[in-house]
Design a protein around this motif. Sequence first.
Motif, mmCIF file in Angstrom:
data_model
loop_
_atom_site.group_PDB
_atom_site.id
_atom_site.type_symbol
_atom_site.label_atom_id
_atom_site.label_comp_id
_atom_site.label_asym_id
_atom_site.label_seq_id
_atom_site.Cartn_x
_atom_site.Cartn_y
_atom_site.Cartn_z
ATOM 1 N N LEU A 192 1.000 -1.269 -0.039
ATOM 2 C CA LEU A 192 -0.045 -0.167 -0.107
ATOM 3 C C LEU A 192 0.841 1.131 -0.037
ATOM 4 C CD1 LEU A 192 -2.771 1.417 0.060
ATOM 5 C CD2 LEU A 192 -2.727 1.233 2.565
ATOM 6 N N GLU A 223 -8.524 -5.615 0.011
ATOM 7 C CA GLU A 223 -8.240 -4.930 1.210
ATOM 8 C C GLU A 223 -7.303 -3.578 0.885
ATOM 9 O OE1 GLU A 223 -6.584 -7.812 4.021
ATOM 10 O OE2 GLU A 223 -8.305 -8.718 4.241
ATOM 11 N N GLN A 226 -9.704 -1.300 -0.817
ATOM 12 C CA GLN A 226 -10.391 -0.643 0.348
ATOM 13 C C GLN A 226 -9.711 0.614 1.060
ATOM 14 O OE1 GLN A 226 -11.581 -4.218 2.689
ATOM 15 N NE2 GLN A 226 -13.769 -3.549 2.377
ATOM 16 N N ALA A 227 -8.439 0.417 1.382
ATOM 17 C CA ALA A 227 -7.571 1.364 1.737
ATOM 18 C C ALA A 227 -7.289 2.492 0.777
ATOM 19 C CB ALA A 227 -6.228 0.749 1.967
ATOM 20 N N GLN A 230 -10.965 4.560 1.006
ATOM 21 C CA GLN A 230 -11.053 5.256 2.018
ATOM 22 C C GLN A 230 -10.264 6.650 1.922
ATOM 23 O OE1 GLN A 230 -9.543 2.700 4.996
ATOM 24 N NE2 GLN A 230 -11.398 1.239 4.829
ATOM 25 N N ARG A 231 -9.482 6.526 1.022
ATOM 26 C CA ARG A 231 -8.584 7.878 0.678
ATOM 27 C C ARG A 231 -8.983 8.552 -0.504
ATOM 28 N NH1 ARG A 231 -5.352 4.171 3.250
ATOM 29 N NH2 ARG A 231 -3.577 4.732 4.560
#
Length: 291
Positions: A192, A223, A226-227, A230-231
């Motif tokens: 990430l 996942e 999703q990170a 969220q940003r």
Amino acid sequence: MINPTGYTYVHEHLHIDLSHEKNNIDCRFDQYELIRDELKVLKQKGVANIVEMTNHYMGRNAQFMLDLMRDTGMNVLASTGFYQQKFYPDFIASRTAPALAKIMIDEIEQGIDGTALKASVIAEIGSSKDVITQDEKKVFHAAVLAHQATGRPLSTHTTLSTMGVEQVGLLKQLGMDLNHVVIGHCDLKEQLDNILQMIDAGAYVQFDTIGKNDYFPDQKRIEMLQALQQRGLLNRVMLSMDLTRRSHLKVNGGLGFSYLLDQFVPMLLNAGFSQTEIELMLKENPKRFFG
């Protein structure tokens, strides 16, 4: 150019032959009728475009792509360029970056192998595992020159999700507008922080090995997505599967091209992604990037 009416798979192969280098006939992806039939199904599911990443000396076949377009109605965007060090032809070492760029420019402006098919993408321009070799740096330079001459976007290959940040740094140093760069294979390991660095620098990223769970589980891909969700960064993400082997086709026991839509998209919806966000990654971002 992109057909704006449907989804786009941004990193695929419709005819590729790495069987000699890999000593494995499974790596000769050339079964016309089987590929044709899967593309017909894919088109019915809303996919309008396939960005075909096969370039020089990877077993590219322009007539094969033209026949598939004729027989399926699928829009195929062909690529020009050179792959990575161990797949380079011998002349790469002795030619200059401008000379290599001219090969790419000619395929964009004049056509591929004497056919009417013109390259739309400079791809897949690759680096080796954990290193960008000197010859690879020269090919990246040539790709930048080809972009600057034609305006066509650049799509890269990272071996096992290594050297993506370094690719971005090299391209920036070479004067490339990173809005026209997408870094490939960002989803083969947990990274990430690296992905955030690439996006922050201005590049797009591809989660383009969806379904290759033996490398990295799809749940882990979700996942990381999703990170990014969220940003608020899904506007820099595109999706694909990178099928390259006969055994990847559904009729041969593989997941098949439709897996992304039939299995992975429902996983995204169940994980809290909206249909609008899925359209963003599969339709709007490719339309903006590939033009």
